[in-house]
Structures are given as structure tokens and as C-alpha cells.
Design a protein around this motif. Sequence first.
Motif, short mmCIF file in Angstrom:
data_model
loop_
_atom_site.label_atom_id
_atom_site.label_comp_id
_atom_site.label_asym_id
_atom_site.label_seq_id
_atom_site.Cartn_x
_atom_site.Cartn_y
_atom_site.Cartn_z
N LEU A 273 -0.64 4.60 10.94
CA LEU A 273 -1.52 3.47 10.62
C LEU A 273 -2.96 3.83 10.97
N HIS A 274 -3.89 3.46 10.09
CA HIS A 274 -5.30 3.65 10.40
C HIS A 274 -5.69 2.65 11.50
N ILE B 135 3.04 -1.40 4.35
CA ILE B 135 2.50 -0.04 4.33
C ILE B 135 3.67 0.88 4.00
N ASP C 31 -5.02 2.33 4.37
CA ASP C 31 -4.33 1.28 5.14
C ASP C 31 -5.31 0.13 5.41
N TYR C 32 -6.52 0.51 5.75
CA TYR C 32 -7.55 -0.48 6.08
C TYR C 32 -7.88 -1.31 4.84
N SER C 33 -8.03 -0.64 3.68
CA SER C 33 -8.29 -1.38 2.44
C SER C 33 -7.21 -2.44 2.22
N GLY D 271 -7.24 2.48 -2.64
CA GLY D 271 -7.52 2.37 -1.22
C GLY D 271 -8.73 3.23 -0.89
N ALA E 44 -5.29 -3.86 4.38
CA ALA E 44 -5.35 -4.96 5.35
C ALA E 44 -6.50 -5.91 5.01
N VAL F 283 2.62 -7.17 9.44
CA VAL F 283 2.48 -5.86 8.80
C VAL F 283 3.83 -5.16 8.91
N SER G 82 -8.11 0.76 12.24
CA SER G 82 -8.74 -0.53 11.93
C SER G 82 -7.83 -1.48 11.17
N THR G 83 -6.69 -0.97 10.72
CA THR G 83 -5.83 -1.74 9.83
C THR G 83 -5.40 -3.08 10.40
N LYS H 140 0.84 -1.20 0.00
CA LYS H 140 0.00 0.00 0.00
C LYS H 140 0.87 1.25 0.00
#
Length: 453
Positions: free
Chosen positions: A268-269, A228, A211-213, A192, A215, A283, A271-272, A5
Motif C-alpha cells: 500500500l502507498h 486494492i 493506490d493513492y489515486s 492511477g 483512495a 479498504v 498516503s492511501t 484499483k
Amino acid sequence: MILMKFGGTSVQDSEAMERVITIINSKLVSHPIVVVSAMAQITNTLIQCAQLAREGKETEALGLVKNVLAKRHHETIDQLVKDDARKNLLHSTVEKYLEEIKTLIRGLTILGELSPRSLDAMASYGEQFSSRILSAAMQEHGIKTELVDSRGLIITDENYTKAAPLIDVSKARMKEILLPLLVSGIVPVTQGFVGSTRHGVTTTLGRDGSDYSAAIIGASLDAEVIEIWTDVDGILTADPKLVPQAKVLETVTFEEASELAYFGAKVLHPSTLLPAVEKKIPVHVYNTKRPAAVGTRIVSSEVNEGQSGSVNSIAYKKGITVINVYSARMLLAHGFLKSIFEVFDRFETSVDLVATSEVNVSLTIDDQRNLQAIVNELKKFSTVTVEHDKAIICLVGEQMRYTPGISARAFGAIPRMNIVMISQGASEVNLSFIIDETDVQLAVQKLHKEFFE
Ligand code: ADP
Ligand code: ASP
Ligand code: MG
């Protein structure tokens, strides 16, 4: 297969995109799937356009389309893509999107209102531009790639501007669409942040959601690693924008990383990590400008055992509101906490920190959309005061639980600051407290000096 990402600054101009392509090229043997953010600041500009339109400032909004959106994307294409056919196609795709954006701006101006659904439609264009430019530029470099529209991959609920992915449906789509590409040696490039409802309406996963996308896709397809790629060397001991001498952490546990993300470390988001933890997928955070640097590996706590030190990193989150709830009856009333949390639940507002005494409960929120309604409800059974413009400071470290005296050192480092509230989670991986927003920079610097310098 690996998931890569690239964040907004990593694709901010043609030079940055060239760097990204070199990195992808060096990883082809690992079969990457590429997830890309909008070019830096583009999502902000799109949101600003929507807000200006709602306020009736159509000319200003159209000015941004011309001077920022059109200019940056067309310029980047000219610098990056040499093949005429490819270049012309890209320019006309960008033009088509710009026309759609202008139509949206006109619609919003006429309506004078901006629904979360329209805001998502607008905000999603940044990733459409960047992903198309990046994939065309990759082809220019001879990489076999195919652009995949994330709206066909990440299917979400209808909670616009903060949509939650429907994992099972999304996973099926990813397998169906992405796996055959990988098998044919093609590098899929997708957006993303952007998804769509079951009915095909565009949604977004919330700011910084790329970031979540990454993950979700990485976990759904059992990636070997989720990478990331960003603009700093990894996860550091503090935000380098506040503490330039902050140091890189080579490893951080999932628990620490989630606390840091949740309490404001933008790298980092929040929820990631959930999808990655569930599937135990490592990660890694890397710097696009220094690809050879080690970066940060996020690992499970068993792996990290024996790491020295106590506090590992300091996060902060501004824009916090403290709500104090008092009730003389509370001592006897066993359902008091439940009735308080029910109010927050009803208004879908999540609470970050909680501290209780016998007659008082203090809570913090950062989403103020329903603040007045929440206060009105709480006032039906208690006395309520509200304090604005506060910030959470959060010290995070696995070893903190085994190290006495952390609080004394922390508060000793900032003796003159007004500490509104203190909270230590049961996991003891973090110590969090609330201070005035204006004290954040100094507090983080002093705490960094105390624990790391
Ligand atoms: P991207 O566009 O690549 O997603 P972001 O701006 O969302 O990048 O996140 C990276 C930024 O996070 C860094 O530039 C840095 O200012 C900020 N940040 C905050 N806390 C930390 C931390 N503890 N370690 C590293 N970066 C941090
Ligand atoms: N472009 C989106 C944002 O700026 C998502 C992301 O960059 O992660 O919020
Ligand atoms: Mg980000």
C-alpha cells in the motif's frame, strides 16, 4: 459504488488483463470505478528513457521505446482485442503516444537536463497506455465503459514527482465527471498515479501512487469500499519476497496499515489510507490471481479488538541515512530540537525516526536530495556525523502495547546485528530500529521465525 484499483502486475500482459476483466465483470452490480496502473515495469522503463536522454544516450533511449514500450503494448493489443476497428484505433493511439515520447527524448537529449516536470510528463505515459488498452478490452467483453483522463479529475499542486492533490477542486471534478457515468450504468476507467495542475500540466503523485489515486477518488465519492487488487493475497506477516512462508492477515487496523505502508510495505502507498480513514471507508486488499481468496480487510481498531497475537507484521525500508547531531550546549538550550527540525523543514525533507539523549539527537531520512545542504546548516550550531546504507526494520501490531517483552524477543532474535538506533512511537503500535542494509533479509527472516513460526 465501489472503487477497484489494479496494480502493475495485475495488468502486466493480456492474460493478466483478461483476469482483471473477469473480476470487474463479476462486480458490475456494485457500480465500480476502475483505477489502473501502468503495466509492470513500464514506469521504470519510461524513467530510464528520460535519464538516458539527459545523459545524451538518445539511441539507447529510443531502443527502449522500440523494444519495450512499443513491443509490449502492441503485442498486448493484438492478443486482447479482436474487433478490427477497435484494434486499429488502439494501435494508432499507442503510436501517437510513442511519437510524443520520442519527441520528449529528443528534447531532453538536446537540453541535457531533466526537470521534475519533464520527468512527470514522461512517467505518466505508462498509465495512458494501460488504461486505454484495458477499457477497449472491457468493451470487447461487452462492458459499458468510458475512459476518463485522470488529469481532469485529480488536480494537484505543482510539486512535480510528488504532487499533492487539491482535494476540493478534485472532488468537484469527480462529481461532475464520474457520477453521471455511474448513473448511466457506465464503468469509468481512469489512470492511477497521474494528475495535473490547475493549468493542465501533467503531474504524478509519487512512485506507487495509484493506490493513492484510488483512495482519493473513493473517498471523494463516498465509495462503499476501496479495493486494492495486487499480486499477493493481501497484507502478510512480512514481504513474501523475503519470507516465502509469510501468512495473510485477514484484518489489519488503519493504524497498523499506515505504519506498515510508511515503513516500507509496498503493498500500500503510505498516503492511501488517509482519505479512507477520514471518511471511514473500508479498504480491502485482494489478489488478482486468486480472486476468491479472502484478502485483507483494513478496519478501525474498535472492530479489531480482541485479536490475538502481539506483533502482526514486519516491514523494512532500505536506503536510509542516519544523521547524528551532537551539541555540548544542548542540555541547557531549550530550542535545540526546534532548530534541528527547522532545518529539515526548510529543505522539505521528512524525518522517519528520531532518538534523543541529553547531548545527541539521531534522525533518519530516506530522501537524500538535500542531505549535504542539511548537514551544512546543522553544522552551524552542532557537530554532525552521517551514516549511509542503513535500513529501518519495523514491527507493527495493535496488541504490542499490551504485550511486555517484545523488544527483548526482537533483539534476542538478531543478537549479532549492529543496531544503530531504536525508536518506539507513543502509540506503541510499532517498534522500529535501524540496522545495516546488508542485514535486512536475514533480520526479517529471523524476526519472522521468532514471532510467527
Ligand atoms: P502493485 O503493482 O499491485 O501496486 P506492488 O508491487 O506495489 O503491487 O505491491 C505488492 C508487493 O508488496 C508484493 O508483491 C510484495 O512483495 C510487497 N510487500 C511488501 N511487504 C508486504 C506485506 N507485508 N504484505 C504483502 N505484500 C508486501
Ligand atoms: N505506475 C506507477 C509506478 O510504477 C504508479 C503505480 O504503479 O502505482 O510507480
Ligand atoms: Mg503498488
